[in-house]
Motif scaffolding. Structure first.
Motif, PDB file in Angstrom:
ATOM      1  N   MET A 110       5.684  38.149  26.869  1.00  0.00           N
ATOM      2  CA  MET A 110       6.356  37.828  28.127  1.00  0.00           C
ATOM      3  C   MET A 110       7.876  37.913  27.997  1.00  0.00           C
ATOM      4  SD  MET A 110       5.950  36.884  31.279  1.00  0.00           S
ATOM      5  CE  MET A 110       7.152  36.420  32.530  1.00  0.00           C
ATOM      6  N   GLY A 111       8.399  37.786  26.763  1.00  0.00           N
ATOM      7  CA  GLY A 111       9.851  37.830  26.567  1.00  0.00           C
ATOM      8  C   GLY A 111      10.468  36.491  26.224  1.00  0.00           C
ATOM      9  N   ILE A 112       9.604  35.491  25.939  1.00  0.00           N
ATOM     10  CA  ILE A 112      10.129  34.196  25.481  1.00  0.00           C
ATOM     11  C   ILE A 112       9.686  34.018  24.023  1.00  0.00           C
ATOM     12  CG2 ILE A 112      10.453  33.172  27.745  1.00  0.00           C
ATOM     13  CD1 ILE A 112       7.721  31.873  27.559  1.00  0.00           C
ATOM     14  N   GLY A 113       9.507  32.804  23.535  1.00  0.00           N
ATOM     15  CA  GLY A 113       9.123  32.633  22.138  1.00  0.00           C
ATOM     16  C   GLY A 113      10.157  33.248  21.219  1.00  0.00           C
ATOM     17  N   GLY A 114       9.721  34.077  20.278  1.00  0.00           N
ATOM     18  CA  GLY A 114      10.619  34.708  19.330  1.00  0.00           C
ATOM     19  C   GLY A 114      11.707  35.526  19.990  1.00  0.00           C
ATOM     20  N   PHE A 115      11.415  36.117  21.143  1.00  0.00           N
ATOM     21  CA  PHE A 115      12.402  36.925  21.860  1.00  0.00           C
ATOM     22  C   PHE A 115      13.555  36.067  22.381  1.00  0.00           C
ATOM     23  CE2 PHE A 115      10.479  41.225  22.988  1.00  0.00           C
ATOM     24  CZ  PHE A 115       9.569  41.194  21.953  1.00  0.00           C
ATOM     25  N   ALA A 116      13.305  34.776  22.565  1.00  0.00           N
ATOM     26  CA  ALA A 116      14.311  33.884  23.143  1.00  0.00           C
ATOM     27  C   ALA A 116      14.851  32.886  22.127  1.00  0.00           C
ATOM     28  CB  ALA A 116      13.718  33.141  24.352  1.00  0.00           C
ATOM     29  N   MET A 117      14.779  33.206  20.843  1.00  0.00           N
ATOM     30  CA  MET A 117      15.241  32.259  19.828  1.00  0.00           C
ATOM     31  C   MET A 117      16.729  31.953  19.940  1.00  0.00           C
ATOM     32  SD  MET A 117      13.181  32.641  16.249  1.00  0.00           S
ATOM     33  CE  MET A 117      13.158  34.415  16.104  1.00  0.00           C
ATOM     34  N   ALA A 118      17.496  32.856  20.518  1.00  0.00           N
ATOM     35  CA  ALA A 118      18.924  32.579  20.702  1.00  0.00           C
ATOM     36  C   ALA A 118      19.138  31.380  21.609  1.00  0.00           C
ATOM     37  CB  ALA A 118      19.633  33.801  21.290  1.00  0.00           C
ATOM     38  N   ALA A 119      18.155  31.078  22.464  1.00  0.00           N
ATOM     39  CA  ALA A 119      18.244  29.909  23.349  1.00  0.00           C
ATOM     40  C   ALA A 119      17.891  28.628  22.624  1.00  0.00           C
ATOM     41  CB  ALA A 119      17.311  30.091  24.557  1.00  0.00           C
ATOM     42  N   SER A 120      17.345  28.759  21.412  1.00  0.00           N
ATOM     43  CA  SER A 120      16.790  27.606  20.708  1.00  0.00           C
ATOM     44  C   SER A 120      17.285  27.543  19.272  1.00  0.00           C
ATOM     45  CB  SER A 120      15.261  27.678  20.744  1.00  0.00           C
ATOM     46  OG  SER A 120      14.662  26.564  20.147  1.00  0.00           O
ATOM     47  N   PRO A 121      18.566  27.271  19.062  1.00  0.00           N
ATOM     48  CA  PRO A 121      19.100  27.251  17.688  1.00  0.00           C
ATOM     49  C   PRO A 121      18.342  26.319  16.760  1.00  0.00           C
ATOM     50  CG  PRO A 121      20.877  27.111  19.308  1.00  0.00           C
ATOM     51  CD  PRO A 121      19.595  26.956  20.065  1.00  0.00           C
ATOM     52  N   ALA A 122      17.835  25.203  17.287  1.00  0.00           N
ATOM     53  CA  ALA A 122      17.150  24.231  16.437  1.00  0.00           C
ATOM     54  C   ALA A 122      15.852  24.773  15.852  1.00  0.00           C
ATOM     55  CB  ALA A 122      16.861  22.954  17.226  1.00  0.00           C
ATOM     56  N   ILE A 123      15.323  25.872  16.408  1.00  0.00           N
ATOM     57  CA  ILE A 123      14.051  26.403  15.927  1.00  0.00           C
ATOM     58  C   ILE A 123      14.148  26.860  14.476  1.00  0.00           C
ATOM     59  CG2 ILE A 123      14.386  28.835  16.599  1.00  0.00           C
ATOM     60  CD1 ILE A 123      11.137  26.814  17.061  1.00  0.00           C
ATOM     61  N   VAL A 124      15.356  27.214  14.022  1.00  0.00           N
ATOM     62  CA  VAL A 124      15.491  27.708  12.647  1.00  0.00           C
ATOM     63  C   VAL A 124      15.187  26.608  11.624  1.00  0.00           C
ATOM     64  CG1 VAL A 124      17.138  29.495  13.313  1.00  0.00           C
ATOM     65  CG2 VAL A 124      17.985  27.277  12.502  1.00  0.00           C
ATOM     66  N   GLN A 125      15.292  25.348  12.019  1.00  0.00           N
ATOM     67  CA  GLN A 125      14.931  24.258  11.112  1.00  0.00           C
ATOM     68  C   GLN A 125      13.426  24.211  10.880  1.00  0.00           C
ATOM     69  OE1 GLN A 125      16.864  21.047  13.431  1.00  0.00           O
ATOM     70  NE2 GLN A 125      18.218  20.785  11.677  1.00  0.00           N
ATOM     71  N   PHE A 126      12.675  24.870  11.760  1.00  0.00           N
ATOM     72  CA  PHE A 126      11.219  24.868  11.688  1.00  0.00           C
ATOM     73  C   PHE A 126      10.689  26.163  11.076  1.00  0.00           C
ATOM     74  CE2 PHE A 126       7.018  25.135  14.070  1.00  0.00           C
ATOM     75  CZ  PHE A 126       6.405  24.156  13.326  1.00  0.00           C
ATOM     76  N   VAL A 127      11.294  27.307  11.440  1.00  0.00           N
ATOM     77  CA  VAL A 127      10.760  28.599  11.001  1.00  0.00           C
ATOM     78  C   VAL A 127      11.589  29.242   9.894  1.00  0.00           C
ATOM     79  CG1 VAL A 127       9.718  29.028  13.252  1.00  0.00           C
ATOM     80  CG2 VAL A 127      12.009  29.935  12.775  1.00  0.00           C
ATOM     81  N   GLY A 128      12.745  28.663   9.566  1.00  0.00           N
ATOM     82  CA  GLY A 128      13.594  29.216   8.525  1.00  0.00           C
ATOM     83  C   GLY A 128      14.721  30.068   9.076  1.00  0.00           C
ATOM     84  N   GLY A 129      15.670  30.415   8.207  1.00  0.00           N
ATOM     85  CA  GLY A 129      16.815  31.206   8.629  1.00  0.00           C
ATOM     86  C   GLY A 129      17.942  30.328   9.124  1.00  0.00           C
ATOM     87  N   ASP A 130      18.907  30.960   9.818  1.00  0.00           N
ATOM     88  CA  ASP A 130      20.010  30.193  10.386  1.00  0.00           C
ATOM     89  C   ASP A 130      20.235  30.611  11.829  1.00  0.00           C
ATOM     90  OD1 ASP A 130      21.420  32.645  10.216  1.00  0.00           O
ATOM     91  OD2 ASP A 130      22.145  32.141   8.220  1.00  0.00           O
ATOM     92  N   VAL A 131      21.215  29.989  12.472  1.00  0.00           N
ATOM     93  CA  VAL A 131      21.444  30.230  13.899  1.00  0.00           C
ATOM     94  C   VAL A 131      21.780  31.696  14.161  1.00  0.00           C
ATOM     95  CG1 VAL A 131      22.925  29.665  15.857  1.00  0.00           C
ATOM     96  CG2 VAL A 131      22.109  27.841  14.345  1.00  0.00           C
ATOM     97  N   GLU A 132      22.549  32.313  13.273  1.00  0.00           N
ATOM     98  CA  GLU A 132      22.904  33.728  13.444  1.00  0.00           C
ATOM     99  C   GLU A 132      21.650  34.603  13.453  1.00  0.00           C
ATOM    100  OE1 GLU A 132      24.491  31.646  11.410  1.00  0.00           O
ATOM    101  OE2 GLU A 132      26.406  31.552  12.492  1.00  0.00           O
TER     102      GLU A 132
END
Length: 475
Positions: free
Chosen positions: A363-385
């Motif tokens: 649909m274009g959300i979830g992983g496609f919209a990770m820029a909207a959800s910086p805190a998600i990197v604490q769960f899936v790994g990586g950093d905000v960039e």
């Protein structure tokens, strides 16, 4: 010539193309270098490159794809009711079990899926213990089918059986309905293959207490606007796949007053509202059917190369394409997720990619919209960039930008949507998915979360089938 001499006198800067092994050696020698991850078009597949070169009438494809993304964007899903699957899912019956992902038989199913099916058969009263359930499942007496074939979706194992309550979501623009079970919460849950008495008791409570209460509350509404909640949640730090804190809170705010207007006792209201309030993932099981309702409406548009389904069953990853019909799945072995493991677990413990929740990325959300959800990197790994990069990269493989789901960290740019198999093939860029990891054995549950991509082979197969289907009209 003077310029050439100057160049020779300047400090060399290395651009390494292809394998990163050479750059690793340069790094060890402290030589400044830039890595360029180039790969040949279509992954070097000669058959696919030849088919790409033979494309002539691209206008038909582009027009069809614009029609598809218009349908998806205009879709407006509302939660209108909840009821047992057998009462509302067309052709559902007592001995039908729906599962996540593309079609698969019992013998080939992943451990968590088999465990969840055994739990569903015990929950339905068709087996008294796990051994009996497994014998029944392997006997041929039980029918298995993808939830997607029944206008439904399910997270992880994705199991839907006859008595399970399902959310009923209506796309009020196009008139179609979709279905999804109630999210059980975290811990030992059926969707990860757990089937203990604790799990069965919770499913029974959802069926006999929670669902009737929610049904009464929804009867007092004109439907709950899921599109509006998703849009707001993206501005509040969610991406509506693995992070649903804001969306669940918004849904809780919408529904709570209606619970108070029913004839439920004070204690019943406390129990059912607490169930939503204490489960940050509750909205996932609304985000998924809302996404599916939009994508299903866009299925079947002639000449379209837009992906309308991405799903996985723990063994295979499968996609469906708007212009190639509902029954054609293009599959390849599911990948393993790369990310962060809970303490005590490693990659060796993980099952391959699993679940229908990739409908959110479709649909274009979830992983496609990770820029909207910086805190998600604490769960899936990586950093905000990394999160921002993933969202930006998805514009290269999609047809449009959905202003309904804008991303604040990209200056409110509409999210990328409408995955185009032609662009995936041409760029070698695969859709990004953030997701939970299930243990390979039934019943242990979630062991981490991370990032995964579909197999490139799915898109190669879909493209070749597309060219065969329309060869006389687009070449």
């Amino acid at each position: 010539m003077a310029n050439s001499k100057n160049i020779l006198n300047e400090k060399l800067r290395v651009i390494n193309i292809g394998t990163s092994k050479f750059k690793d050696d340069l790094d060890l020698q402290q030589v400044e270098s830039v890595q360029y991850d180039w790969r040949p078009p279509a992954g070097g597949n000669a058959q696919v490159i030849e088919a790409l070169d033979s494309l002539k009438n691209i206008n038909k494809i582009e027009a069809a794809n614009q029609e598809v993304i218009k349908i998806i964007k205009e879709a407006h899903p509302f939660l209108i009711d909840i009821d047992q699957a057998i009462n509302v899912i067309p052709n559902m019956h007592k001995k039908l079990i729906l599962h996540a992902g593309p079609p698969i038989n019992w013998e080939r199913m992943a451990g968590p899926v088999k465990g969840a099916i055994a739990g569903a058969l015990m929950y339905e009263g068709l087996a008294s213990n796990e051994k009996e359930a497994e014998e029944l499942a392997s006997s041929g007496e039980i029918e298995f089918a993808p939830a997607h074939h029944y206008n439904a979706v399910g997270p992880m194992a994705g199991i839907i059986s006859a008595s399970m309550p399902v959310h009923i979501v209506e796309n009020r623009i196009h008139g179609n309905k979709t279905f999804c079970t109630v999210n059980e919460g975290l811990g030992k849950v059926l969707r990860f293959g757990a089937n203990s008495q604790e799990v069965l008791d919770r499913l029974s409570w959802i069926e006999k207490t929670f669902a009737p209460a929610l049904k009464k509350a929804l009867a007092l509404t004109d439907g709950i606007d899921l599109k509006s909640i998703t849009s707001q949640a993206l501005h509040m730090g969610d991406e509506c796949h693995n992070r649903n804190k804001a969306a669940t809170s918004l849904f809780y705010r919408e529904i709570s007053d209606y619970f108070l207007q029913t004839d439920l006792t004070k204690e019943e209201v406390r129990d059912v509202t607490r169930f939503i309030r204490e489960n940050d993932h509750y909205f996932l099981n609304l985000s998924m059917p809302a996404s599916k309702s939009a994508l299903d409406a866009a299925q079947g548009v002639k000449y379209s190369t837009v992906v309308t389904t991405m799903a996985r069953n723990g063994v295979e990853f499968g996609i469906r394409i708007s212009g190639l019909g509902n029954e054609k799945w293009f599959t390849a072995p599911a990948n393993y997720i790369k990310g962060m493991f809970f303490p005590g677990y490693t990659q060796e413990d993980a099952a391959p990619d699993l679940g229908d929740s990739t409908i959110t990325e479709t649909m274009g959300i979830g992983g496609f919209a990770m820029a909207a959800s910086p805190a998600i990197v604490q769960f899936v790994g990586g950093d905000v960039e990394d999160a921002i990069h993933y969202s930006e990269q998805m514009y290269e493989i999609t047809v449009g930008e959905n202003s309904n789901y804008s991303i604040p960290n990209l200056n409110f740019r509409g999210g990328a949507y409408g995955i185009d198999i032609l662009k995936v093939i041409d760029t070698n860029i695969l859709p990004v998915i953030n997701t939970g990891m299930a243990h390979k054995e039934a019943g242990i549950g979630q062991i981490g979360a991370g990032i995964v991509h579909p197999p490139f082979e799915c898109f190669e197969k879909a493209f070749i089938a597309f060219m065969e289907t329309y060869k006389e009209e687009i070449r």
